[in-house]
Design a protein around this motif. Structure first.
Motif, PDB file in Angstrom:
ATOM      1  N   TYR A  78      16.097 -10.518  26.313  1.00 27.86           N
ATOM      2  CA  TYR A  78      15.710 -10.757  27.455  1.00 27.86           C
ATOM      3  C   TYR A  78      16.987 -10.720  28.337  1.00 27.86           C
ATOM      4  N   LEU A  79      18.098 -11.238  27.908  1.00 29.17           N
ATOM      5  CA  LEU A  79      19.386 -11.439  28.656  1.00 29.17           C
ATOM      6  C   LEU A  79      19.836 -10.046  29.149  1.00 29.17           C
ATOM      7  N   ARG A  80      19.309  -9.084  28.691  1.00 30.78           N
ATOM      8  CA  ARG A  80      19.586  -7.741  29.200  1.00 30.78           C
ATOM      9  C   ARG A  80      19.159  -7.247  30.740  1.00 30.78           C
ATOM     10  N   GLN A  81      17.980  -8.409  31.006  1.00 35.95           N
ATOM     11  CA  GLN A  81      17.025  -8.080  32.248  1.00 35.95           C
ATOM     12  C   GLN A  81      17.924  -8.172  33.361  1.00 35.95           C
ATOM     13  N   GLU A  82      17.699  -7.608  34.600  1.00 34.86           N
ATOM     14  CA  GLU A  82      18.200  -7.676  35.835  1.00 34.86           C
ATOM     15  C   GLU A  82      17.652  -8.906  36.806  1.00 34.86           C
ATOM     16  N   ASP A  83      16.619  -9.462  36.218  1.00 30.47           N
ATOM     17  CA  ASP A  83      16.054 -10.527  36.882  1.00 30.47           C
ATOM     18  C   ASP A  83      16.628 -11.577  36.584  1.00 30.47           C
ATOM     19  N   SER A  84      17.321 -12.471  37.509  1.00 34.69           N
ATOM     20  CA  SER A  84      17.737 -13.762  37.317  1.00 34.69           C
ATOM     21  C   SER A  84      16.934 -14.977  36.807  1.00 34.69           C
ATOM     22  N   GLY A  85      15.562 -14.835  37.024  1.00 36.56           N
ATOM     23  CA  GLY A  85      14.444 -15.669  36.630  1.00 36.56           C
ATOM     24  C   GLY A  85      14.206 -15.415  34.992  1.00 36.56           C
ATOM     25  N   ALA A  90      15.120 -17.491  29.630  1.00 32.85           N
ATOM     26  CA  ALA A  90      15.545 -17.162  28.176  1.00 32.85           C
ATOM     27  C   ALA A  90      16.436 -18.004  27.875  1.00 32.85           C
ATOM     28  N   GLY A  91      17.623 -18.090  28.793  1.00 34.81           N
ATOM     29  CA  GLY A  91      18.761 -19.080  28.322  1.00 34.81           C
ATOM     30  C   GLY A  91      18.414 -20.269  28.311  1.00 34.81           C
ATOM     31  N   ALA A  92      17.317 -20.900  28.909  1.00 38.68           N
ATOM     32  CA  ALA A  92      16.987 -22.371  28.713  1.00 38.68           C
ATOM     33  C   ALA A  92      16.307 -22.765  27.510  1.00 38.68           C
TER      34      ALA A  92
END
Length: 407
Positions: A78-85, A90-92
């Motif tokens: 999901y880190l490929r998504q352009e949505d910062s949220g 995902a990162g958290a």
């Protein structure tokens, strides 16, 4: 005559039965596949729910954490998504799972950490810039667990998570580079657990350092400031000159950051030229820069009395600058003549007259030359007349040069 080619009734029935059986077989196989993949399907679905939620549900996060081997690669995608949220969620989640597995010597913990690191390194070019920012944070987190303590997996961690940092230091997006540069201060204290590993770690750190020094010349002041901040306490000094040159940067934030970085790590290696640059900031309109210059000069071995004298040299008031002429002879361990000569071209006639008075009683040839120059070519009549008077009578230090001067 037409031949009757119709299939016997029994044969048609048999064909239909074959079709029904084949259909049932396909459905059975499909059902088995779905059943066998039910966990993956559920993880995909719940991961999608988790990252798309404005405030991810804790119970859902716990459910995913219990299936971390399946959920982590999915959430990393999901880190490929352009949505910062989405990227932030995902990162958290990935970061939280890493925190639950802190032991770099535990096989389960190591397997999980290196699985994440490998995936981040492999997929980094495909991530959005929001995703790359999250990947950088996770990579630093992973490296901290393996390089700050004893770990048998340092080379692998450097190749994967360390590779993410090197890619980020060259990222085309300024925001990603800025974040990566500012976090470099954590890197300089990492060493590894034995001599062989330390040499590998030092090589990787040096590469990071070289990338950071390159960014000091960026056209973006935010990147220059981030690079200066990241170089604080760096164990290498090949780029010190490039950092010191930013003392004259037109951006005040960059200047302030450079002072902070120098104060933190370079005080012992400052040369005379750099110290003179710092003196210019002892009366800067920004009080933070004034204090930083003061602290840095004293940290580099300049005594407080000398710093105070240097402050007077650059003081905006002529009356204060004039004090240098007499105070320089009261400070131990310095050459007072050099300090007097520093004021020879002062814009204030008052200051130049004080220099002339000292020159008249000095045996220094350079000071005598200054007095002669004043007498013959100074722009101010009062300075010329005082210099001529003092050249006629070196013993006179009368502050009023008008008496006895030939007009």
């Amino acid at each position: 005559m037409r031949t009757n080619t119709m299939m016997p009734k029994g044969s048609r029935t048999q064909g239909l039965l074959y079709l029904v059986c084949a259909g049932l077989l396909v459905l059975t196989v499909a059902g088995c596949v779905v059943y066998s993949l039910r966990d993956q399907i559920l993880v995909h679905y719940n991961a999608w729910r988790y990252v798309n939620a404005p405030n991810p549900d804790e119970e859902l996060g716990e459910w995913l954490a219990q299936r971390q081997i399946l959920s982590l690669p999915i959430l990393a995608s999901y880190l490929r998504q352009e949505d910062s949220g989405i990227c932030r969620n995902a990162g958290a989640f990935i970061s939280e799972v890493i925190d639950r597995h802190p032991d770099p010597t535990d096989p389960e913990h190591v397997h999980l950490a290196l699985l994440i690191a490998s995936r981040l390194h492999e997929m980094y070019p495909t991530y959005s810039h929001f995703g790359r920012e999250q990947a950088v944070g996770v990579a630093y987190q992973l490296l901290g667990k393996h390089l700050a303590t004893w770990s048998p997996n340092v080379p692998t961690a450097l190749e994967t998570a360390g590779g993410v940092i090197l890619l980020a230091l060259q990222d085309k997006v300024d925001g990603v580079r800025e974040q990566t540069l500012r976090k470099l201060t954590d890197v300089w204290s990492w060493r590894g657990n034995d001599e062989v590993v330390r040499s590998v770690v030092e090589g990787w750190k040096r590469t990071c350092y070289e990338h950071a020094v390159t960014q000091l010349r960026s056209s973006n002041p935010e990147i220059r400031a981030a690079a200066a901040a990241g170089l604080a306490r760096a164990p290498f000094h090949e780029g010190d000159l490039a950092l010191i040159e930013l003392i004259d940067d037109p951006d005040c934030t960059v200047k302030r950051t450079v002072f902070e970085s120098l104060t933190a790590s370079l005080a012992d290696s400052l040369g005379p030229t750099t110290k003179m640059k710092l003196v210019e900031y002892l009366h800067h309109e920004d009080a933070t820069l004034c204090e930083a210059a003061n602290v840095l000069l004293q940290a580099s071995g300049v005594r407080k009395s000398v710093v105070e004298l240097a402050k007077l040299v650059k003081h905006p008031l002529p009356s204060e600058r004039s004090r240098v002429v007499t105070m320089a002879f009261e400070v131990e361990g310095i050459d007072p003549i050099r300090w007097v000569l520093a004021l020879r071209d002062d814009p204030s006639p008052e200051v130049r007259m004080e220099v002339a008075r000292v020159a008249a009683t000095s045996d220094d040839e350079e000071l005598k030359s200054v007095l002669k120059d004043y007498a013959s070519a100074d722009d101010e009549r009062a300075v010329r007349e005082l210099a001529k008077y003092l050249l006629k009578d070196h013993l006179s230090l009368d502050p009023n040069p008008t008496k006895g001067i030939e007009k």
